[in-house]
Design a protein around this motif. Structure first.
Motif, PDB file in Angstrom:
ATOM      1  N   LEU A  54      -3.968  -2.775   0.902  1.00  0.00           N
ATOM      2  CA  LEU A  54      -5.185  -3.350   1.482  1.00  0.00           C
ATOM      3  C   LEU A  54      -6.233  -3.490   0.389  1.00  0.00           C
ATOM      4  N   ASP A  55      -6.680  -4.712   0.160  1.00  0.00           N
ATOM      5  CA  ASP A  55      -7.776  -4.973  -0.782  1.00  0.00           C
ATOM      6  C   ASP A  55      -9.082  -4.778  -0.016  1.00  0.00           C
ATOM      7  N   ALA A  56      -9.780  -3.689  -0.312  1.00  0.00           N
ATOM      8  CA  ALA A  56     -11.011  -3.365   0.405  1.00  0.00           C
ATOM      9  C   ALA A  56     -12.096  -4.412   0.191  1.00  0.00           C
ATOM     10  N   GLY A  57     -11.980  -5.199  -0.869  1.00  0.00           N
ATOM     11  CA  GLY A  57     -12.980  -6.206  -1.174  1.00  0.00           C
ATOM     12  C   GLY A  57     -12.775  -7.532  -0.464  1.00  0.00           C
ATOM     13  N   GLU A  58     -11.644  -7.701   0.215  1.00  0.00           N
ATOM     14  CA  GLU A  58     -11.384  -8.944   0.935  1.00  0.00           C
ATOM     15  C   GLU A  58     -12.270  -9.016   2.177  1.00  0.00           C
ATOM     16  N   PRO A  59     -12.921 -10.146   2.410  1.00  0.00           N
ATOM     17  CA  PRO A  59     -13.734 -10.288   3.623  1.00  0.00           C
ATOM     18  C   PRO A  59     -12.879 -10.046   4.871  1.00  0.00           C
ATOM     19  N   GLY A  60     -13.375  -9.207   5.750  1.00  0.00           N
ATOM     20  CA  GLY A  60     -12.670  -8.908   6.994  1.00  0.00           C
ATOM     21  C   GLY A  60     -11.474  -7.986   6.828  1.00  0.00           C
ATOM     22  N   ALA A  61     -11.321  -7.354   5.673  1.00  0.00           N
ATOM     23  CA  ALA A  61     -10.189  -6.451   5.451  1.00  0.00           C
ATOM     24  C   ALA A  61     -10.283  -5.261   6.394  1.00  0.00           C
ATOM     25  N   SER A  62      -9.252  -5.075   7.188  1.00  0.00           N
ATOM     26  CA  SER A  62      -9.218  -3.914   8.075  1.00  0.00           C
ATOM     27  C   SER A  62      -7.766  -3.620   8.448  1.00  0.00           C
ATOM     28  N   VAL A  63      -7.552  -2.428   8.896  1.00  0.00           N
ATOM     29  CA  VAL A  63      -6.213  -1.987   9.277  1.00  0.00           C
ATOM     30  C   VAL A  63      -6.375  -0.786  10.204  1.00  0.00           C
ATOM     31  N   ASN A  64      -5.399  -0.557  11.067  1.00  0.00           N
ATOM     32  CA  ASN A  64      -5.401   0.598  11.960  1.00  0.00           C
ATOM     33  C   ASN A  64      -4.907   1.809  11.177  1.00  0.00           C
ATOM     34  N   LEU A  65      -5.805   2.695  10.816  1.00  0.00           N
ATOM     35  CA  LEU A  65      -5.436   3.857   9.996  1.00  0.00           C
ATOM     36  C   LEU A  65      -4.505   4.822  10.720  1.00  0.00           C
ATOM     37  N   ASP A  66      -4.490   4.774  12.059  1.00  0.00           N
ATOM     38  CA  ASP A  66      -3.622   5.681  12.813  1.00  0.00           C
ATOM     39  C   ASP A  66      -2.146   5.403  12.578  1.00  0.00           C
ATOM     40  N   ALA A  67      -1.813   4.244  12.014  1.00  0.00           N
ATOM     41  CA  ALA A  67      -0.416   3.896  11.750  1.00  0.00           C
ATOM     42  C   ALA A  67       0.109   4.550  10.466  1.00  0.00           C
ATOM     43  N   PHE A  68      -0.743   5.278   9.747  1.00  0.00           N
ATOM     44  CA  PHE A  68      -0.361   5.815   8.439  1.00  0.00           C
ATOM     45  C   PHE A  68      -0.451   7.333   8.411  1.00  0.00           C
ATOM     46  N   GLN A  69       0.460   7.937   7.643  1.00  0.00           N
ATOM     47  CA  GLN A  69       0.476   9.394   7.495  1.00  0.00           C
ATOM     48  C   GLN A  69      -0.148   9.854   6.177  1.00  0.00           C
ATOM     49  N   ALA A  70      -0.286   8.941   5.215  1.00  0.00           N
ATOM     50  CA  ALA A  70      -0.840   9.310   3.912  1.00  0.00           C
ATOM     51  C   ALA A  70      -1.580   8.109   3.322  1.00  0.00           C
ATOM     52  N   PHE A  71      -2.534   8.415   2.419  1.00  0.00           N
ATOM     53  CA  PHE A  71      -3.410   7.377   1.878  1.00  0.00           C
ATOM     54  C   PHE A  71      -3.609   7.561   0.375  1.00  0.00           C
ATOM     55  N   VAL A  72      -3.574   6.440  -0.336  1.00  0.00           N
ATOM     56  CA  VAL A  72      -3.952   6.409  -1.744  1.00  0.00           C
ATOM     57  C   VAL A  72      -5.050   5.360  -1.862  1.00  0.00           C
ATOM     58  N   VAL A  73      -6.170   5.757  -2.443  1.00  0.00           N
ATOM     59  CA  VAL A  73      -7.288   4.843  -2.659  1.00  0.00           C
ATOM     60  C   VAL A  73      -7.491   4.718  -4.162  1.00  0.00           C
ATOM     61  N   ALA A  74      -7.605   3.481  -4.640  1.00  0.00           N
ATOM     62  CA  ALA A  74      -7.799   3.232  -6.065  1.00  0.00           C
ATOM     63  C   ALA A  74      -9.012   2.339  -6.252  1.00  0.00           C
ATOM     64  N   GLY A  75      -9.897   2.738  -7.158  1.00  0.00           N
ATOM     65  CA  GLY A  75     -11.087   1.939  -7.430  1.00  0.00           C
ATOM     66  C   GLY A  75     -11.429   1.986  -8.904  1.00  0.00           C
ATOM     67  N   SER A  76     -11.982   0.891  -9.395  1.00  0.00           N
ATOM     68  CA  SER A  76     -12.376   0.860 -10.800  1.00  0.00           C
ATOM     69  C   SER A  76     -13.868   1.107 -10.938  1.00  0.00           C
ATOM     70  N   VAL A  77     -14.234   1.545 -12.119  1.00  0.00           N
ATOM     71  CA  VAL A  77     -15.617   1.890 -12.417  1.00  0.00           C
ATOM     72  C   VAL A  77     -16.224   0.797 -13.298  1.00  0.00           C
ATOM     73  N   HIS A  78     -17.382   0.329 -12.894  1.00  0.00           N
ATOM     74  CA  HIS A  78     -18.171  -0.600 -13.701  1.00  0.00           C
ATOM     75  C   HIS A  78     -19.609  -0.137 -13.627  1.00  0.00           C
ATOM     76  N   GLN A  79     -20.236  -0.033 -14.767  1.00  0.00           N
ATOM     77  CA  GLN A  79     -21.610   0.455 -14.867  1.00  0.00           C
ATOM     78  C   GLN A  79     -21.759   1.811 -14.172  1.00  0.00           C
TER      79      GLN A  79
END
Length: 177
Positions: free
Chosen positions: A35-60
């Protein structure tokens, strides 16, 4: 296990990292969704998942707003499940600047309320061939200041793919417990 990988990317390296994580997770026999969190309207039902990986880059010295917003909005669900955070920055590429990279993660955790079970500081990339003149000058200054070497005007990845693979393996082991 069904794993959701959420990412925020500015120049594409974090997307590449998230895709590699997805491949590693799938290769281990788990279901995975990106899931690209930056996509307009990006959403998903989190209850369908047992584990999560979140990745983000740093700028400024900040992670993307989309990643901060996702982690803040879903911190209770993330805190209740096996979850990991991958922070991508040039600061993570060198031992002497890793404390700065860690401080970006510490600020992120404080702001969002999410307490990932595992975190990884991972070097990003420079894409001189994609920058306009101003961006190129800023990035050259940052690369020079950080002591990172790169051919003048050449793209370069600072991502440690072996460390990423080990991190994913460790995360999947702990998530399965």
């Amino acid at each position: 296990m069904n794993v959701l990988i959420v990412y925020g990317t500015t120049e594409g390296q974090t997307r590449k990292i998230a895709e590699r994580v997805a491949k590693e997770v799938a290769d281990c026999g788990h279901s995975v969704e990106l899931l690209d969190a930056g996509e307009p309207g990006a959403s998903v039902n989190l209850d369908a998942f047992q584990a999560f990986v979140v990745a983000g880059s740093v700028h400024q010295e900040q992670h993307q707003n989309a990643i901060k917003n996702f982690a803040t909005a879903h911190c209770d669900r993330l805190n209740a499940s096996p979850s990991a955070f991958i922070s991508v920055s040039l600061s993570a590429a060198l031992e002497e600047t890793r404390p700065a990279a860690q401080s970006y993660v510490d600020q992120f955790v404080e702001l969002t309320g999410w307490r990932p079970r595992m975190t990884l500081l991972l070097g990003g990339a420079v894409r001189f061939t994609e920058y306009d003149y101003f961006q190129e000058q800023v990035v050259k200054f940052i690369v020079m200041r950080r002591g990172l070497t790169s051919e003048p005007g050449a793209d370069r990845e600072f991502t440690d793919w072996t460390a990423l693979a080990s991190f994913v393996e460790d995360f999947l082991e702990t998530a399965a417990d």
